[in-house]
Design a protein around this motif. Structure first.
Motif, short mmCIF file in Angstrom:
data_model
loop_
_atom_site.label_atom_id
_atom_site.label_comp_id
_atom_site.label_asym_id
_atom_site.label_seq_id
_atom_site.Cartn_x
_atom_site.Cartn_y
_atom_site.Cartn_z
N ALA A 127 0.85 -1.19 0.00
CA ALA A 127 0.00 0.00 0.00
C ALA A 127 0.88 1.24 0.00
N GLY A 128 0.36 2.33 -0.55
CA GLY A 128 1.18 3.51 -0.79
C GLY A 128 1.93 4.03 0.43
N GLY A 129 1.30 4.02 1.60
CA GLY A 129 1.94 4.57 2.79
C GLY A 129 2.80 3.59 3.56
N SER A 130 2.90 2.34 3.11
CA SER A 130 3.67 1.32 3.84
C SER A 130 5.17 1.57 3.68
N PRO A 131 5.94 1.44 4.77
CA PRO A 131 7.39 1.64 4.66
C PRO A 131 8.05 0.43 3.98
N VAL A 132 9.01 0.70 3.13
CA VAL A 132 9.76 -0.35 2.45
C VAL A 132 11.25 0.01 2.48
N ASP A 133 12.10 -0.97 2.20
CA ASP A 133 13.54 -0.74 2.18
C ASP A 133 13.88 0.29 1.10
N GLY A 134 14.76 1.21 1.44
CA GLY A 134 15.08 2.31 0.52
C GLY A 134 16.32 2.08 -0.32
N THR A 135 16.86 0.85 -0.35
CA THR A 135 18.10 0.61 -1.09
C THR A 135 17.95 0.92 -2.57
N GLY A 136 16.94 0.33 -3.21
CA GLY A 136 16.75 0.56 -4.64
C GLY A 136 16.44 2.01 -4.96
N THR A 137 15.66 2.65 -4.11
CA THR A 137 15.32 4.06 -4.32
C THR A 137 16.58 4.92 -4.26
N SER A 138 17.44 4.63 -3.29
CA SER A 138 18.68 5.39 -3.16
C SER A 138 19.57 5.20 -4.39
N ARG A 139 19.70 3.97 -4.87
CA ARG A 139 20.54 3.71 -6.04
C ARG A 139 19.99 4.39 -7.29
N ARG A 140 18.69 4.43 -7.41
CA ARG A 140 18.10 5.08 -8.59
C ARG A 140 18.33 6.59 -8.55
N LEU A 141 18.13 7.19 -7.39
CA LEU A 141 18.33 8.63 -7.27
C LEU A 141 19.78 9.00 -7.51
N GLN A 142 20.70 8.21 -6.96
CA GLN A 142 22.12 8.48 -7.17
C GLN A 142 22.51 8.32 -8.64
N GLY A 143 21.92 7.30 -9.30
CA GLY A 143 22.27 7.02 -10.67
C GLY A 143 21.82 8.09 -11.66
N LEU A 144 20.79 8.85 -11.29
CA LEU A 144 20.30 9.88 -12.20
C LEU A 144 21.24 11.08 -12.30
N VAL A 145 22.13 11.24 -11.31
CA VAL A 145 23.17 12.27 -11.35
C VAL A 145 22.57 13.63 -11.71
N ALA A 146 21.65 14.09 -10.90
CA ALA A 146 21.00 15.37 -11.14
C ALA A 146 20.97 16.14 -9.82
N PRO A 147 20.93 17.47 -9.87
CA PRO A 147 20.83 18.25 -8.64
C PRO A 147 19.61 17.82 -7.82
#
Length: 321
Positions: A127-147
């Motif tokens: 469900a949208g508000g459920s907490p999940v592991d942020g590993t993949g989210t962190s890697r995606r944000l880092q990989g985009l290399v944007a401000p």
């Protein structure tokens, strides 16, 4: 039809047998014709009950729960009521204080169609508000290399709220993880807009999108590969390209409501770009990119997606004609 007070009466289903006008009770048939149908199907060995034992459904439901999914989430994804799911494991006071012994075949099929997810993929289903592991989210944000301000604007949040997710310091909501994944899918082949952000990412050791495989980017135990090994300017498999071309043509000719049944063949990013290059004069670019699972914004500027395959350059559609 109305009663003597003028109230509308509920419609009465009539037996589907052409010569019968009795009320239907089971499977659209009256009791007499239902028994005839039942006897005939039994004799032919073709009788199939609408109910099945709950053993397979109960085992699969338990596996889904053990994988980290919850009852509300499973009910939302399958369309089965929460009470029916609950009765697979817990006793029913009105049925002898035992869990349900049978389940509708239709509901069993819906439940078994829901794949047991890997722990790292729970963000896709929670469900949208459920907490999940942020590993993949962190890697995606880092990989985009944007401000960070640029990413925050695209994700519709305050820049300060993005810091923890970028550095992998916290869990994230399933809704936010899905938004980041959509943005990553859209921009992963687009060079970052800031040279400063690129230098910072290199200094911090952040890995580019092409260093991660799609199936392992969310796995905390996965290690990045060499970005050069999956460079979009690399070689492609001609057989994979041919399969992608056949799929793209079929997808473009299929009604939008029926496209969900089509299975996209596995292709690397370079192969997807090769398919786009081959068909871009035959199929509208937007439709073509959706067919192969990419975005027209992902096509790198100044990079020709045609590559060498076994020493031969893939011809364009005009050249092939």
């Amino acid at each position: 039809m109305r009663d003597h007070l003028g109230n509308t009466l509920p419609a009465v289903r009539v037996c589907s047998d052409a010569q019968c006008e009795r009320p239907a009770t089971r499977r659209g048939l009256c009791p007499k014709h239902y028994m005839q149908h039942w006897t005939r199907m039994k004799m032919y060995g073709r009788w199939q009950s609408v109910y099945v034992p709950t053993d397979a459904a109960r085992e699969h439901y338990t596996a889904l729960l053990d994988a980290g999914m919850d009852r509300n989430q499973i009910a939302r994804l399958t369309g089965i009521s929460r009470s029916q799911l609950n009765h697979l494991l817990h006793a029913r006071a009105d049925r002898g204080n035992k869990p349900a012994a049978r389940i509708l075949r239709e509901n069993q099929d819906k439940l078994l169609a829901l794949t047991v997810p890997e722990p790292s993929q729970l963000w896709r289903y929670r469900a949208g508000g459920s907490p999940v592991d942020g590993t993949g989210t962190s890697r995606r944000l880092q990989g985009l290399v944007a401000p960070q301000s640029h990413l925050a604007q695209r994700l519709d949040i305050q820049p300060g709220n993005l810091t923890g997710a970028v550095h992998g310091r916290c869990d994230v909501s399933a809704r936010f993880a899905r938004k980041v994944a959509e943005l990553f899918e859209e921009l992963q082949l687009t060079p970052g807009p800031s040279s400063t952000a690129t230098a910072r990412a290199r200094r911090l050791g952040w890995h580019p999108p092409l260093a991660w495989e799609e199936g392992t980017i969310d796995d905390p135990a996965a290690a990045p590969g060499a970005a050069e090994a999956v460079d979009p300017a690399g070689d492609v498999d001609a057989v994979a390209v041919d399969r992608g071309i056949a799929h793209a043509r079929l997808w473009a000719a299929t009604r939008s409501t029926e496209r969900g049944a089509l299975v996209r063949p596995a292709m690397t990013r370079a192969e997807k770009l090769a398919v786009v290059e081959r068909l871009r004069e035959e199929i509208p670019i937007g439709v073509l990119c959706r067919a192969v699972g990419t975005s027209d914004r992902q096509l790198p500027h100044g990079v020709d997606p045609q590559r060498m395959v076994d020493g031969e350059k893939l011809p364009t559609q005009k050249e092939a004609a």
